[in-house]
Design an enzyme around this catalytic site. Structure first.
Site, PDB file in Angstrom:
ATOM      1  N   GLY A  13       0.787  -1.237   0.000  1.00 39.99           N
ATOM      2  CA  GLY A  13       0.000   0.000   0.000  1.00 39.99           C
ATOM      3  C   GLY A  13       0.814   1.279   0.000  1.00 39.99           C
ATOM      4  O   GLY A  13       0.305   2.331   0.395  1.00 39.99           O
ATOM      5  N   SER A  14       2.056   1.231  -0.511  1.00 37.17           N
ATOM      6  CA  SER A  14       2.833   2.477  -0.492  1.00 37.17           C
ATOM      7  C   SER A  14       2.261   3.502  -1.488  1.00 37.17           C
ATOM      8  O   SER A  14       2.328   4.711  -1.230  1.00 37.17           O
ATOM      9  CB  SER A  14       4.313   2.212  -0.763  1.00 37.17           C
ATOM     10  OG  SER A  14       4.512   1.775  -2.079  1.00 37.17           O
ATOM     11  N   ASN A  15       1.685   3.044  -2.582  1.00 33.46           N
ATOM     12  CA  ASN A  15       1.055   4.006  -3.509  1.00 33.46           C
ATOM     13  C   ASN A  15      -0.221   4.583  -2.921  1.00 33.46           C
ATOM     14  O   ASN A  15      -0.485   5.784  -3.065  1.00 33.46           O
ATOM     15  CB  ASN A  15       0.774   3.340  -4.859  1.00 33.46           C
ATOM     16  CG  ASN A  15       1.991   3.340  -5.748  1.00 33.46           C
ATOM     17  OD1 ASN A  15       2.385   4.378  -6.265  1.00 33.46           O
ATOM     18  ND2 ASN A  15       2.627   2.189  -5.893  1.00 33.46           N
ATOM     19  N   MET A  90      -3.541  -7.133  -7.379  1.00 36.72           N
ATOM     20  CA  MET A  90      -2.921  -8.190  -8.166  1.00 36.72           C
ATOM     21  C   MET A  90      -3.926  -9.171  -8.771  1.00 36.72           C
ATOM     22  O   MET A  90      -3.694 -10.369  -8.802  1.00 36.72           O
ATOM     23  CB  MET A  90      -1.892  -8.949  -7.302  1.00 36.72           C
ATOM     24  CG  MET A  90      -0.813  -8.067  -6.704  1.00 36.72           C
ATOM     25  SD  MET A  90       0.014  -7.008  -7.916  1.00 36.72           S
ATOM     26  CE  MET A  90       1.095  -8.208  -8.677  1.00 36.72           C
ATOM     27  N   ARG A  91      -5.053  -8.649  -9.224  1.00 35.99           N
ATOM     28  CA  ARG A  91      -6.037  -9.532  -9.855  1.00 35.99           C
ATOM     29  C   ARG A  91      -6.559  -8.895 -11.136  1.00 35.99           C
ATOM     30  O   ARG A  91      -6.710  -7.677 -11.201  1.00 35.99           O
ATOM     31  CB  ARG A  91      -7.210  -9.773  -8.908  1.00 35.99           C
ATOM     32  CG  ARG A  91      -6.894 -10.781  -7.830  1.00 35.99           C
ATOM     33  CD  ARG A  91      -8.022 -10.886  -6.848  1.00 35.99           C
ATOM     34  NE  ARG A  91      -9.222 -11.519  -7.388  1.00 35.99           N
ATOM     35  CZ  ARG A  91      -9.366 -12.820  -7.590  1.00 35.99           C
ATOM     36  NH1 ARG A  91      -8.382 -13.642  -7.313  1.00 35.99           N
ATOM     37  NH2 ARG A  91     -10.491 -13.313  -8.064  1.00 35.99           N
ATOM     38  N   LEU A  92      -6.818  -9.753 -12.108  1.00 40.85           N
ATOM     39  CA  LEU A  92      -7.414  -9.248 -13.345  1.00 40.85           C
ATOM     40  C   LEU A  92      -8.913  -9.073 -13.132  1.00 40.85           C
ATOM     41  O   LEU A  92      -9.510  -9.753 -12.299  1.00 40.85           O
ATOM     42  CB  LEU A  92      -7.165 -10.241 -14.484  1.00 40.85           C
ATOM     43  CG  LEU A  92      -5.708 -10.429 -14.861  1.00 40.85           C
ATOM     44  CD1 LEU A  92      -5.571 -11.496 -15.930  1.00 40.85           C
ATOM     45  CD2 LEU A  92      -5.113  -9.104 -15.344  1.00 40.85           C
ATOM     46  N   HIS A 113       1.738   0.998 -13.277  1.00 45.77           N
ATOM     47  CA  HIS A 113       2.525  -0.177 -13.665  1.00 45.77           C
ATOM     48  C   HIS A 113       4.020   0.160 -13.578  1.00 45.77           C
ATOM     49  O   HIS A 113       4.446   1.223 -14.049  1.00 45.77           O
ATOM     50  CB  HIS A 113       2.164  -0.586 -15.097  1.00 45.77           C
ATOM     51  CG  HIS A 113       2.910  -1.801 -15.521  1.00 45.77           C
ATOM     52  ND1 HIS A 113       2.596  -3.064 -15.066  1.00 45.77           N
ATOM     53  CD2 HIS A 113       4.003  -1.944 -16.308  1.00 45.77           C
ATOM     54  CE1 HIS A 113       3.451  -3.933 -15.563  1.00 45.77           C
ATOM     55  NE2 HIS A 113       4.316  -3.283 -16.319  1.00 45.77           N
TER      56      HIS A 113
END
Ligand code: GRF
Length: 215
Positions: A13-15, A90-92, A113
């Site tokens: 969660g750094s972003n 991390m999921r599509l 990204h």
């Protein structure tokens, strides 16, 4: 009226933190309505909680993708949201989920990204770019479409790979850049300066950033 955001994240969660800090510092005119993680115990949940943001964990394990997404949408429907911000999620997502947010030529899900797209899409941007031996890499803020990291690009910044870089130093230089450009890119949306333009020849949607708000 601030830009209303929901953040989805799977881990550190750094972003998400950089976005919340930019809001606190008055650099980003937005409000994070909620944070959703698919991972129990993801540090992003505690971090967001410390900022007073409502948090939800919807663990994906044992659920079909559709069922998981239905539960996510069920949480989101209680909030007014302009954009859904993926920050290490991390999921599509299925086309059905995307269509809950997107209108024709208007994308409302955004992602960061860790490479200069279209180079090195996928889950390991830093590792793949580093192992390839690039001299210059970068980070990309893009809208999400049905492909893997293929959506319209909003902002990119590059950084050099230094001769004495290790993967760790390379990654940490990139991550520091992510924390600068994600809030900056969101601020363009807050200022209503972003337009989606289908390219006349390819039909691919390009993003134009206006000097002033788009009316
Ligand atoms: C970042 O490198 C981002 O580019 C990628 O996943 C990582 C998430 O890091 N999509 P964090 O959870 O924001 O610290």
């Amino acid at each position: 009226m601030p830009l209303l955001l929901a953040i989805m994240a799977s881990g550190r969660g750094s972003n998400a933190k950089a976005i919340l800090e930019a809001i606190e510092q008055g650099k980003l005119d937005a409000k994070v309505q909620c944070v959703i993680s698919n991972m129990p115990h993801a540090p992003v949940l505690t971090m967001a909680d410390n900022f007073g943001v409502p948090t939800f964990c919807i663990f994906h394990q044992g659920l079909s993708r559709e069922n998981h997404e239905t539960q996510v949408l069920n949480v989101l429907k209680d909030y007014q949201i302009d954009y859904l911000v993926l920050a290490g999620y991390m999921r599509l997502m299925t086309p059905t989920f995307l269509s809950a947010f997107h209108a024709k030529n208007h994308y409302r899900i955004i992602n960061i990204h860790p490479a200069l797209l279209p180079a090195f899409p996928g889950a390991h941007g830093y590792e793949d770019a580093f192992q390839y031996g690039v001299k210059i890499s970068g980070v990309t803020v893009h809208f999400v479409d049905e492909g893997i990291d293929t959506g319209p690009i909003l902002m990119q910044e590059s950084f050099p790979r230094l001769d004495d870089d290790t993967l760790e130093t390379f990654k940490s230089r990139g991550l520091a850049l992510e924390h600068v450009i994600y809030p900056k890119a969101l601020q363009l949306l807050a200022q209503n300066r972003v337009r989606f333009i289908p390219h006349s020849k390819t039909g691919r949607v390009h993003v134009e950033v206006k000097a002033h708000a788009v009316c």
